[in-house]
Design an enzyme around this catalytic site. Sequence first.
Site, PDB file in Angstrom:
ATOM      1  N   GLU A 176       0.834  -1.196   0.062  1.00  0.00           N
ATOM      2  CA  GLU A 176       0.041   0.090   0.118  1.00  0.00           C
ATOM      3  C   GLU A 176       0.953   1.160   0.008  1.00  0.00           C
ATOM      4  O   GLU A 176       0.573   2.056   0.656  1.00  0.00           O
ATOM      5  CB  GLU A 176      -0.855   0.037   1.266  1.00  0.00           C
ATOM      6  N   GLU A 299      -4.988  -8.589  -0.993  1.00  0.00           N
ATOM      7  CA  GLU A 299      -5.752  -8.658   0.198  1.00  0.00           C
ATOM      8  C   GLU A 299      -7.165  -8.240  -0.322  1.00  0.00           C
ATOM      9  O   GLU A 299      -7.590  -7.811  -0.980  1.00  0.00           O
ATOM     10  CB  GLU A 299      -5.365  -7.351   1.160  1.00  0.00           C
TER      11      GLU A 299
HETATM   12  O1  AHR Z   1      -5.416  -6.317   6.602  1.00  0.00           O
HETATM   13  C1  AHR Z   1      -5.199  -5.125   7.362  1.00  0.00           C
HETATM   14  C2  AHR Z   1      -4.393  -3.978   6.573  1.00  0.00           C
HETATM   15  O2  AHR Z   1      -5.343  -3.553   5.557  1.00  0.00           O
HETATM   16  C3  AHR Z   1      -3.168  -4.352   5.927  1.00  0.00           C
HETATM   17  O3  AHR Z   1      -2.429  -4.267   7.086  1.00  0.00           O
HETATM   18  C4  AHR Z   1      -3.104  -3.058   4.928  1.00  0.00           C
HETATM   19  O4  AHR Z   1      -2.182  -3.642   3.849  1.00  0.00           O
HETATM   20  C5  AHR Z   1      -4.464  -2.973   4.517  1.00  0.00           C
HETATM   21  O5  AHR Z   1      -4.883  -1.573   4.598  1.00  0.00           O
END
Ligand code: AHR
Length: 496
Positions: A176, A299
Amino acid sequence: GQTVTNVNISESDDAPIISRHIYGHFAEHLGRCIYEGFYVGENSTIPNSAGVRLDIIEALKELQIPNLRWPGGCFADTYHWMDGIGDLEKRPTIVNTWWGGVTEDNSFGTHNFLNLCEELGAEPYLSGNVGSGGVQELADWVQYTNFKGKSPMSDLRRENGRDEPWTVKYWGIGNEAWGCGGNMRPEYYADIYKKYVTFMSDADIEGGLYKIASGASNDDYNWTEVLMKNIPKNMLEGVALHHYSVIDWDAKGPDVDFDEQTYFNTMKESWLMEELIVKHTAIMDKYDEKKEVDLIVDEWGGWYEVAEGTNPGFLYQQNTMRDAMIAGMNLNIFNNHADRVKMANLAQTVNVLQAVILTEEEKMILTPTYHVMNMYKVHQDATLIPLSFDSPKYTLKEESLPALTISASKDEGEKTHISFTNIDANKAHTVSLDLNSLNIKNISGTVLSSDSLQDHNTFENPDKIAPKDFKDFKFKKGKLEVNIPPFSVIVLEGYK
Ligand code: AHR
């Protein structure tokens, strides 16, 4: 009578393989995922292998998890891997600034993680620290994990008890980068990306390292566009994408006591995955028509308010039939886009967000999401069978969503698997498929369903939701008709 939806099977000679890595997982130093979740330490009374809970190892082996992403997430860009190797007593602490401000002792580090992956038969996917770590630090991590010969880092590895390299193929270049990874512009990140990967040695991995650029959040199409335009393809194997099924970041709604409107809104967010993949892919196609660069959804999952009474920084939530719907739908979407989506990582494995496993001291439960992943694992590395159909609608008030997602594949043993997810909270839907082209004589099925959407497994009642045999289908002269109950997931197996 009920309307029957026809599902057409497209004959295709160039259908893609569904990469097993679509069934990947993600474990961050966050709340009780690593510490207290996976890792209880060697001196724990909870049965463990080198400090990792045996019940978790067994459950993940059963799932055949293909890969595990670690150590973050946002944590990755604060993590200094050298603080987690060598003599336990000498390791410095680290304050987990993103998640609860807790102080960690660095007892779970590179060796623990990579040995765990070996034990699981899963590929490690390491997220490098680009936000607050240096180029040399990441280059050294590659040498430490991968170099066979004599070098400062491989000597250090040997000193710490590991002779053979682990040969880590998958590397994330920050996480991110538009946010917790450094608040960068995509142009700036693209430059940074090139600089970091320039010094990561490919030499020890067959085919070279598989490098994944920190990707867009949701519909930030410009992010993908800039990366594709600015990073030469020979430096880039994958571009990431993060999308959570969250209804509103300021009002995420409860994990269990949600109403149907909230459920519907979650499904709407979950359905966005389809549109996001289509649109990010279209941009990638512009720069990479041969599909040499993969889309990596590293994610995804449902995100709600934390379970009542738990630390807000720890992101612990229960997992209900709603989560089973998110899992079933998203995995179908990924399968159907297997030509571009080559990896996905559910957030997160244990005790965090849409977890497959929850623990409470020595107790452990498998969530509805676990069961969906387990039912769907038959698609891993199987050949996609492309399908087309017009889904019946799930309607609430004035809004509607497609109720059904379906995907199908044929494995190496010539078995066909078809997975169905019906997100409709109220109605069953019937589908018919002509399977004559697939050489199937027999069909068996498994279903995951429950009485209410809010149902979930608890430490007192761990098997309330578990897969059961499914028989509500007719199969005659190659024609299959299946009745899919409301909010259920079904996987059928067809064989000769
Ligand atoms: O999964 C939780 C968080 O969500 C992670 O650390 C981040 O990459 C995302 O914003």
